[in-house]
Design an enzyme around this catalytic site. Structure first.
Site, short mmCIF file in Angstrom:
data_model
loop_
_atom_site.label_atom_id
_atom_site.label_comp_id
_atom_site.label_asym_id
_atom_site.label_seq_id
_atom_site.Cartn_x
_atom_site.Cartn_y
_atom_site.Cartn_z
N ASP A 154 0.80 -1.23 0.00
CA ASP A 154 0.00 0.00 0.00
C ASP A 154 0.83 1.27 0.00
O ASP A 154 0.35 2.33 -0.39
CB ASP A 154 -1.00 0.00 1.16
CG ASP A 154 -0.35 -0.18 2.52
OD1 ASP A 154 0.82 -0.58 2.57
OD2 ASP A 154 -1.04 0.07 3.52
N GLU A 214 9.44 -10.69 -1.89
CA GLU A 214 10.48 -9.66 -1.99
C GLU A 214 11.89 -10.24 -2.02
O GLU A 214 12.79 -9.67 -2.64
CB GLU A 214 10.35 -8.67 -0.83
CG GLU A 214 9.12 -7.79 -0.89
CD GLU A 214 7.90 -8.40 -0.23
OE1 GLU A 214 6.85 -7.73 -0.17
OE2 GLU A 214 8.00 -9.57 0.24
N HIS A 230 0.21 0.20 10.52
CA HIS A 230 0.60 -1.17 10.18
C HIS A 230 1.98 -1.13 9.51
O HIS A 230 2.40 -0.11 8.96
CB HIS A 230 -0.45 -1.79 9.24
CG HIS A 230 -0.58 -1.07 7.93
ND1 HIS A 230 -1.14 0.18 7.81
CD2 HIS A 230 -0.21 -1.42 6.67
CE1 HIS A 230 -1.13 0.56 6.55
NE2 HIS A 230 -0.57 -0.40 5.83
N HIS A 231 2.67 -2.21 9.58
CA HIS A 231 4.05 -2.36 9.07
C HIS A 231 5.08 -1.61 9.92
O HIS A 231 6.24 -1.54 9.54
CB HIS A 231 4.19 -1.92 7.60
CG HIS A 231 3.35 -2.68 6.63
ND1 HIS A 231 2.77 -3.90 6.91
CD2 HIS A 231 2.98 -2.39 5.35
CE1 HIS A 231 2.08 -4.33 5.86
NE2 HIS A 231 2.19 -3.42 4.90
N GLY A 241 26.81 -16.69 -0.93
CA GLY A 241 26.41 -18.09 -0.85
C GLY A 241 25.04 -18.35 -0.25
O GLY A 241 24.87 -19.28 0.53
N ASP A 267 18.32 -29.91 -5.72
CA ASP A 267 16.93 -30.04 -5.30
C ASP A 267 16.67 -29.30 -3.99
O ASP A 267 15.61 -28.69 -3.80
CB ASP A 267 16.54 -31.52 -5.18
CG ASP A 267 17.54 -32.34 -4.37
OD1 ASP A 267 18.59 -31.81 -3.96
OD2 ASP A 267 17.27 -33.55 -4.17
N ASN A 300 19.83 -35.10 -5.82
CA ASN A 300 20.68 -36.00 -5.03
C ASN A 300 20.19 -36.08 -3.58
O ASN A 300 20.97 -36.31 -2.66
CB ASN A 300 22.15 -35.56 -5.10
CG ASN A 300 22.32 -34.07 -4.84
OD1 ASN A 300 21.44 -33.42 -4.26
ND2 ASN A 300 23.45 -33.53 -5.26
N GLY A 314 18.99 -33.98 -1.21
CA GLY A 314 19.32 -33.14 -0.06
C GLY A 314 20.44 -32.16 -0.29
O GLY A 314 20.81 -31.84 -1.42
N GLU A 345 26.45 -29.32 2.40
CA GLU A 345 26.40 -29.42 3.85
C GLU A 345 26.81 -30.82 4.31
O GLU A 345 27.48 -30.97 5.34
CB GLU A 345 25.00 -29.09 4.36
CG GLU A 345 24.73 -27.61 4.52
CD GLU A 345 24.45 -26.91 3.21
OE1 GLU A 345 24.26 -27.61 2.19
OE2 GLU A 345 24.43 -25.67 3.18
#
Length: 600
Positions: free
Chosen positions: A60, A83, A148-149, A447, A477, A504, A506, A510
């Site tokens: 708004d 966003e 608001h916001h 990253g 994925d 693969n 996952g 990591e």
């Protein structure tokens, strides 16, 4: 003096003249005979800077300005699913639209905070993005009602303070009198420094009338000129070092050569001197990877042995635009002594241990090239390893990373935009030579996983505007699940990227960093080939999806001319082993794991 050197000097001089003209205009009483809406003043400036797409989400406090955007004859409102994705898209757009910028529009508070991770990434990686925040009226900002916001405590400036941490400059517009000069200031800062900037646009100022006089003066794209005497001293010192090195000199190119618009100057340097040239990961495609004197990617101890030896044994390294982050430098394993290094940056130069602030590479490089040109006959004798992709012969039909990336090298075409997600993709593609005029995008320093999806939207739009080739995304994925909604925006805008989803099961990077068999690195498997139907192509006319389970199926698809033509949006689910990863990622993860010291 070379043509490039003369052109750069003339551009720098004209930019300085224009900057002074704008300062004078700010002090003069404006001629009000050509009044326009402040919102249109901003849009005209963006149009002058080559912006044709604007990203964001309606709210708004920005809707009045959006009326002007939607009615603008050349700037297209893209409209994103959220966003964060919009900020990623503005980043990708800016990377492809070199010498330009990306533009993001959000609403006050909730919208801008959702985008701030993407803005932080652009800041980290030196990408020019203007973040426009539609904010409450100037009267409301003074009276501070519980809108608001807001945070409910009257701190209307909290978001401006947050933005200041991730942008190079900010303009909090409060009056029509100062607004045009403030808009110009943040736009110049955005482009010259290649960093995000932040602009508040109060609802009551959008349709306030301002003079259009300043719009007759172009905004500067260049930093202030170098000091001539200091520049000459630096060039002479570098020439002495080249002579002392008996021409055993290599050039190492990195990201800032791209970000600060020095590609052309770098190309002239390496072609006229014939010095061997290598790049860091973030500098991939800063130099034509088919160029005969290009030797490949240097990543410290992770580099291929032949590249590592050639770079680290050179008697002098001319380092252009370097960013020595952990993933860009093999976990800080550069074995290049400072005493053998000259660093050229956007706004400073370093010779061994001596730093020269204010002397930037854009204007320095053409003059340095002219001075070093006579040394090319000796430099040409230095051998450069051939940068080629060799497809290994494996005794199975499993799609491994060792096989996948070299196999893709023959699929790429000149002017393709190739985008690699953080993790397996950004490491796997490093050893693959890309064609002439290809553009490589990856977020190696910041990253943020999922960045590539929004970035692909922005990059594909910029590629269409510039007449470039296909846009090709490689993403895991796990990463795709973070920002998948933006595939619908690509369909909405009739974009036709090719998206390779590496399935693969996952988060592979990591797993290699820590927790290889832990369940927190697993994800829920999706029906990937149904995504495009769900996200906007219900009738199946705008897209096509595939699953490839083995080497034969993938090769058949890559060799299919209809697929390669990319006449519609295409998604390819590539089935890969869970614990397979590119060589470079495995080595980097091992180094990073030791640094993290989770286990004594």
């Amino acid at each position: 003096m070379s043509e490039v050197s003369t052109t750069v000097d003339n551009q720098a001089l004209q930019a300085e003249v224009n900057r002074l003209k704008l300062e004078v205009k700010a002090l003069q009483v404006e001629d009000r005979s050509e009044d326009i809406y402040l919102g249109n003043y901003l849009l005209t400036r963006l149009e002058q800077l080559g912006v044709k797409s604007m990203f964001g989400v309606p709210g708004d406090f920005n809707l009045g300005f959006l009326d002007l955007v939607e009615d603008h004859p050349t700037i297209d409102w893209i409209g994103n699913c959220n966003e964060l994705n919009a900020s990623y898209a503005a980043d990708g757009y800016a990377r492809v639209k070199e010498q330009g910028l990306g533009v993001l529009l959000t609403t006050f508070g909730v919208g801008e905070l959702s985008a701030i991770n993407g803005i932080a990434g652009a800041f980290s990686e030196m990408v020019p993005v203007l973040h426009i925040a539609g904010v409450p009226s100037t009267a409301q900002q003074k009276s501070k009602p519980m809108l608001h916001h807001t945070l409910g405590d009257g701190r209307f400036d909290a978001y401006l303070k947050a933005a200041a941490q991730f942008t190079i400059s900010q303009a909090d517009l409060t009056s029509a009198a100062s607004a045009p000069s403030e808009i110009d200031r943040v736009l110049v800062d955005c482009i010259v420094h290649a960093r995000p900037t932040y602009l508040t646009l109060p609802t009551d100022l959008v349709y306030t009338k301002v003079s259009s006089e300043r719009l007759k003066i172009s905004l500067s794209h260049l930093p202030p000129p170098n000091d001539a005497d200091e520049e000459e001293f630096i060039i002479s010192e570098i020439e002495k070092l080249v002579e002392e090195a008996d021409n055993d000199v290599i050039v190492l190119v990195d990201a800032c050569a791209i970000r600060h618009d020095a590609r052309k100057e770098v190309r002239e340097l390496i072609e006229k001197t014939q010095f061997p040239v290598y790049s860091a990961p973030m500098g991939k495609t800063a130099v034509d990877e088919t160029y005969e004197r290009y030797g490949g990617i240097y990543v410290g101890s992770i580099s291929h042995p032949e590249i590592k030896e050639k770079v680290e044994s050179a008697k002098l390294i001319l380092s252009i635009g370097c960013l020595k982050s952990d993933f860009n430098s093999g976990n800080f394993t550069y074995s290049i002594p400072t005493l053998r290094t000259v660093e050229l940056h956007s706004s400073w130069t370093k010779i061994k241990y001596a730093e020269f602030p204010g002397v930037g590479m854009k204007q320095l490089l053409p003059k340095l090239t002219q001075r070093l040109h006579p040394y090319n006959s000796l430099a040409r004798k230095i051998e450069v390893p051939k940068f080629v992709a060799n497809i290994p012969e494996e005794d199975n039909d499993v799609i491994s990373h060792d096989w996948f990336w070299p196999r893709l090298s023959g699929f790429f075409k000149p002017k393709d935009i190739i985008i690699a997600e953080t993790g397996t993709s950004s490491f796997g593609i490093l050893d693959v030579p890309l064609p002439k005029d290809a553009v490589f995008l990856a977020q190696i320093l910041w990253g943020s996983i999922g960045w590539t999806v929004g970035s692909t939207l922005g990059a594909a739009l910029a590629a269409r505007e510039l007449g470039l080739g296909r846009t090709i995304l490689f993403i895991g994925d796990g990463s795709l699940q973070l920002t998948v909604q933006e595939l619908s925006s690509m369909l909405k805008k009739d974009l036709k990227p090719i998206i390779f989803v590496l399935n693969n099961s996952g988060y592979t990077i990591e797993r290699y960093l820590h927790g290889k068999t832990r369940h927190y690195n697993d994800i829920v498997n999706w029906k990937w080939t149904s995504l495009l139907n769900v996200l906007g192509d219900a009738e199946g006319t705008k897209s096509k999806s595939y699953t490839v389970n083995n080497k034969a199926e993938l090769s058949e698809l890559l060799d299919n001319s209809s697929f390669a033509n990319a006449d519609i949006m295409q998604l390819v689910e590539v089935m890969m082993p869970m614990h397979d990863a590119p060589r470079a990622l495995q080595v980097q993860a091992d180094l990073s794991g030791k640094t993290n010291k989770y286990v004594a």
